[in-house]
Enzyme design. Sequence first.
Site, PDB file in Angstrom:
ATOM      1  N   ARG A 125      11.569  -6.162   3.493  1.00 56.91           N
ATOM      2  CA  ARG A 125      11.510  -4.373   3.540  1.00 56.91           C
ATOM      3  C   ARG A 125      12.409  -3.595   4.193  1.00 56.91           C
ATOM      4  O   ARG A 125      13.018  -4.065   5.713  1.00 56.91           O
ATOM      5  CB  ARG A 125      10.378  -3.977   4.089  1.00 56.91           C
ATOM      6  CG  ARG A 125      10.358  -2.491   4.611  1.00 56.91           C
ATOM      7  CD  ARG A 125       8.350  -2.072   4.662  1.00 56.91           C
ATOM      8  NE  ARG A 125       8.017  -2.995   5.826  1.00 56.91           N
ATOM      9  CZ  ARG A 125       6.362  -2.635   6.062  1.00 56.91           C
ATOM     10  NH1 ARG A 125       5.956  -1.698   5.272  1.00 56.91           N
ATOM     11  NH2 ARG A 125       6.060  -3.493   6.939  1.00 56.91           N
ATOM     12  N   LYS A 178       0.457  -1.326   0.245  1.00 57.45           N
ATOM     13  CA  LYS A 178      -0.194   0.283  -0.007  1.00 57.45           C
ATOM     14  C   LYS A 178       1.201   1.661   0.389  1.00 57.45           C
ATOM     15  O   LYS A 178       0.767   2.504  -0.930  1.00 57.45           O
ATOM     16  CB  LYS A 178      -0.909   0.060   1.390  1.00 57.45           C
ATOM     17  CG  LYS A 178      -1.788  -1.216   1.925  1.00 57.45           C
ATOM     18  CD  LYS A 178      -2.943  -0.947   2.502  1.00 57.45           C
ATOM     19  CE  LYS A 178      -2.205  -1.386   3.810  1.00 57.45           C
ATOM     20  NZ  LYS A 178      -1.277  -2.574   4.365  1.00 57.45           N
ATOM     21  N   ARG A 221      -9.079   1.350   9.371  1.00 58.17           N
ATOM     22  CA  ARG A 221      -8.212  -0.080   9.445  1.00 58.17           C
ATOM     23  C   ARG A 221      -9.767  -0.836  10.397  1.00 58.17           C
ATOM     24  O   ARG A 221      -9.920  -2.071  10.463  1.00 58.17           O
ATOM     25  CB  ARG A 221      -7.320   0.367  10.660  1.00 58.17           C
ATOM     26  CG  ARG A 221      -5.972   0.052   9.311  1.00 58.17           C
ATOM     27  CD  ARG A 221      -4.982  -0.490  10.531  1.00 58.17           C
ATOM     28  NE  ARG A 221      -3.697  -1.016  10.024  1.00 58.17           N
ATOM     29  CZ  ARG A 221      -2.967  -0.395   9.303  1.00 58.17           C
ATOM     30  NH1 ARG A 221      -3.002   0.768   9.084  1.00 58.17           N
ATOM     31  NH2 ARG A 221      -1.524  -1.265   9.156  1.00 58.17           N
ATOM     32  N   ARG A 262       0.649  -9.146  13.258  1.00 63.44           N
ATOM     33  CA  ARG A 262      -0.631  -8.088  12.628  1.00 63.44           C
ATOM     34  C   ARG A 262      -1.505  -8.655  11.774  1.00 63.44           C
ATOM     35  O   ARG A 262      -2.601  -8.002  10.893  1.00 63.44           O
ATOM     36  CB  ARG A 262       0.615  -6.940  11.591  1.00 63.44           C
ATOM     37  CG  ARG A 262       1.150  -5.799  12.621  1.00 63.44           C
ATOM     38  CD  ARG A 262       2.781  -6.204  12.229  1.00 63.44           C
ATOM     39  NE  ARG A 262       2.260  -5.092  10.847  1.00 63.44           N
ATOM     40  CZ  ARG A 262       3.550  -4.604   9.821  1.00 63.44           C
ATOM     41  NH1 ARG A 262       4.841  -5.477  10.263  1.00 63.44           N
ATOM     42  NH2 ARG A 262       3.700  -4.171   8.407  1.00 63.44           N
ATOM     43  N   ARG A 309      12.399  -2.143  10.217  1.00 66.67           N
ATOM     44  CA  ARG A 309      11.210  -1.939  11.251  1.00 66.67           C
ATOM     45  C   ARG A 309      10.595  -2.538  12.649  1.00 66.67           C
ATOM     46  O   ARG A 309      10.964  -4.101  12.289  1.00 66.67           O
ATOM     47  CB  ARG A 309       9.838  -1.560  10.306  1.00 66.67           C
ATOM     48  CG  ARG A 309      10.147  -0.048   9.564  1.00 66.67           C
ATOM     49  CD  ARG A 309       8.113  -0.328   9.062  1.00 66.67           C
ATOM     50  NE  ARG A 309       7.251  -0.699   9.577  1.00 66.67           N
ATOM     51  CZ  ARG A 309       6.162  -0.799   8.498  1.00 66.67           C
ATOM     52  NH1 ARG A 309       5.874   0.281   7.630  1.00 66.67           N
ATOM     53  NH2 ARG A 309       4.724  -0.601   9.241  1.00 66.67           N
TER      54      ARG A 309
HETATM   55  P1  AP5 Z   1       4.956  -2.029   1.485  1.00 68.02           P
HETATM   56  O1  AP5 Z   1       4.886  -0.745   0.502  1.00 68.02           O
HETATM   57  O2  AP5 Z   1       6.039  -1.101   2.370  1.00 68.02           O
HETATM   58  O3  AP5 Z   1       3.461  -2.180   2.050  1.00 68.02           O
HETATM   59  P2  AP5 Z   1       2.931  -1.670   2.761  1.00 68.02           P
HETATM   60  O4  AP5 Z   1       1.208  -2.700   2.697  1.00 68.02           O
HETATM   61  O5  AP5 Z   1       2.040  -0.427   2.827  1.00 68.02           O
HETATM   62  O6  AP5 Z   1       2.784  -2.457   4.295  1.00 68.02           O
HETATM   63  P3  AP5 Z   1       3.130  -1.546   5.736  1.00 68.02           P
HETATM   64  O7  AP5 Z   1       4.080  -2.600   6.865  1.00 68.02           O
HETATM   65  O8  AP5 Z   1       3.324  -0.048   5.554  1.00 68.02           O
HETATM   66  O9  AP5 Z   1       1.635  -2.065   6.277  1.00 68.02           O
HETATM   67  P4  AP5 Z   1       0.896  -1.540   7.623  1.00 68.02           P
HETATM   68  O10 AP5 Z   1      -0.741  -1.381   6.853  1.00 68.02           O
HETATM   69  O11 AP5 Z   1       1.118  -2.349   8.574  1.00 68.02           O
HETATM   70  O12 AP5 Z   1       1.370  -0.159   8.214  1.00 68.02           O
HETATM   71  P5  AP5 Z   1       1.092   0.718   8.370  1.00 68.02           P
HETATM   72  O13 AP5 Z   1       2.430   1.734   8.580  1.00 68.02           O
HETATM   73  O14 AP5 Z   1       0.009   1.346   8.150  1.00 68.02           O
HETATM   74  O15 AP5 Z   1       5.880  -2.533   0.939  1.00 68.02           O
HETATM   75  C1  AP5 Z   1       5.871  -3.368   2.007  1.00 68.02           C
HETATM   76  C2  AP5 Z   1       7.641  -4.337   1.164  1.00 68.02           C
HETATM   77  O16 AP5 Z   1       7.285  -4.999  -0.016  1.00 68.02           O
HETATM   78  C3  AP5 Z   1       8.630  -3.137   0.849  1.00 68.02           C
HETATM   79  O17 AP5 Z   1      10.321  -3.196   0.948  1.00 68.02           O
HETATM   80  C4  AP5 Z   1       8.674  -3.018  -0.550  1.00 68.02           C
HETATM   81  O18 AP5 Z   1      10.063  -2.448  -0.811  1.00 68.02           O
HETATM   82  C5  AP5 Z   1       7.831  -3.828  -1.134  1.00 68.02           C
HETATM   83  N1  AP5 Z   1       6.839  -3.695  -1.761  1.00 68.02           N
HETATM   84  C6  AP5 Z   1       6.060  -3.165  -2.459  1.00 68.02           C
HETATM   85  N2  AP5 Z   1       5.260  -3.489  -3.737  1.00 68.02           N
HETATM   86  C7  AP5 Z   1       6.219  -4.449  -3.831  1.00 68.02           C
HETATM   87  C8  AP5 Z   1       6.112  -5.052  -5.084  1.00 68.02           C
HETATM   88  N3  AP5 Z   1       5.322  -4.556  -6.507  1.00 68.02           N
HETATM   89  N4  AP5 Z   1       7.255  -5.691  -5.737  1.00 68.02           N
HETATM   90  C9  AP5 Z   1       7.847  -6.158  -5.236  1.00 68.02           C
HETATM   91  N5  AP5 Z   1       8.385  -5.920  -3.428  1.00 68.02           N
HETATM   92  C10 AP5 Z   1       7.243  -4.785  -3.113  1.00 68.02           C
HETATM   93  O19 AP5 Z   1       0.777   0.708  10.037  1.00 68.02           O
HETATM   94  C11 AP5 Z   1       1.802   0.270  11.199  1.00 68.02           C
HETATM   95  C12 AP5 Z   1       1.468  -0.146  12.151  1.00 68.02           C
HETATM   96  O20 AP5 Z   1       0.092   1.510  12.412  1.00 68.02           O
HETATM   97  C13 AP5 Z   1      -0.254  -0.567  12.953  1.00 68.02           C
HETATM   98  O21 AP5 Z   1       0.456  -1.708  13.091  1.00 68.02           O
HETATM   99  C14 AP5 Z   1      -0.768  -0.848  13.686  1.00 68.02           C
HETATM  100  O22 AP5 Z   1      -0.488  -0.477  15.137  1.00 68.02           O
HETATM  101  C15 AP5 Z   1      -0.360   1.649  13.306  1.00 68.02           C
HETATM  102  N6  AP5 Z   1      -1.702   2.001  12.789  1.00 68.02           N
HETATM  103  C16 AP5 Z   1      -1.988   2.698  12.006  1.00 68.02           C
HETATM  104  N7  AP5 Z   1      -2.782   2.831  10.817  1.00 68.02           N
HETATM  105  C17 AP5 Z   1      -3.312   2.517  12.073  1.00 68.02           C
HETATM  106  C18 AP5 Z   1      -5.014   2.760  12.061  1.00 68.02           C
HETATM  107  N8  AP5 Z   1      -5.790   2.852  11.242  1.00 68.02           N
HETATM  108  N9  AP5 Z   1      -5.474   1.743  13.317  1.00 68.02           N
HETATM  109  C19 AP5 Z   1      -5.144   1.788  14.267  1.00 68.02           C
HETATM  110  N10 AP5 Z   1      -3.749   1.432  14.365  1.00 68.02           N
HETATM  111  C20 AP5 Z   1      -3.004   1.967  13.196  1.00 68.02           C
END
Ligand code: AP5
Length: 249
Positions: free
Chosen positions: A159, A41, A120, A203, A192
């Site tokens: 990552r 994402k 979420r 997660r 991370r």
């Molecule tokens: P990446 O693009 O980083 O994936 P992502 O889906 O953004 O993964 P996240 O782990 O950031 O999502 P998340 O939803 O857990 O985290 P968030 O920051 O929102 O890609 C992943 C890897 O794959 C990278 O290395 C990339 O280079 C590689 N890649 C990507 N696309 C590729 C492709 N096509 N081919 C090959 N490689 C590829 O949230 C983190 C934490 O914050 C949560 O766990 C929670 O504790 C908290 N939080 C955030 N928002 C909320 C909310 N709304 N409510 C409650 N808690 C929240």
Amino acid sequence: MAQPDRSLWLKGPGNICKCKPSTKEFHPWRLVLLGPPGVGKGTQAAMLSEKLGACHLSTGDIFRMAKTISPDQRSKALQEAITYMDKGLLVPDTIVIALVKERSDCLKCECGFILDGFPRTIEQAQALQSFLDELNVQLDGVVNYQMDIEKIIARLSGRRVCINCKSVYHIVTMPTKVEGICDKCGGQLVLRDDDKPEAIRVRMETYNRETAPLIDFYKNSGLLLNVDANGTPQEVLERTLRGLQMLKA
Ligand code: AP5
């Protein structure tokens, strides 16, 4: 067109985004990105932001930004949020909704927005809807990225994130020119805390329990666009853009 400025979103209220469309034909896209942790994402949000001119708004980035300030300068809510996040748990709805509410200026931006990681839970989705209703703004689409869990785990464990500018890489699929060093700013790359194996498992379970029900929530509104997240980032981007054009039509 002035570029969207994420600093208002990341630092909180008090900064003014100067983004203004330069043509009357500009269509401000207002999107939500859904999908399991690690599906891509954040990667797609950054690419879509560049392509569509809309601002990339990530709730996870707010919490990661909070980790870079010294603990005695963090608010109690942000300190609590970090504790949940590092364990792979969702931050409580009250905290997340309050943080988005105080940043709601970003939701009425004339350049549009791409919400990554919010909503979420059903409660967060209802809160978002009421913020948008108040601002008289409508969502254009909800993009739901889909991929097998084993492949997602491989993406997460490889990552690496820049501690300085937050750029995201992958040790196999998106390596930097010099190992461990950010191509963009020369900052150090780190794993991370929530990408450690135990936190990844938590997660995924949390996603299935709390976030997956949003797929039905948005399906009923006619805004849902399912996108296969396999392939290179560029392939996924093109698939998303084609889907968005179809949704718009
Ligand atoms: P990446 O693009 O980083 O994936 P992502 O889906 O953004 O993964 P996240 O782990 O950031 O999502 P998340 O939803 O857990 O985290 P968030 O920051 O929102 O890609 C992943 C890897 O794959 C990278 O290395 C990339 O280079 C590689 N890649 C990507 N696309 C590729 C492709 N096509 N081919 C090959 N490689 C590829 O949230 C983190 C934490 O914050 C949560 O766990 C929670 O504790 C908290 N939080 C955030 N928002 C909320 C909310 N709304 N409510 C409650 N808690 C929240």
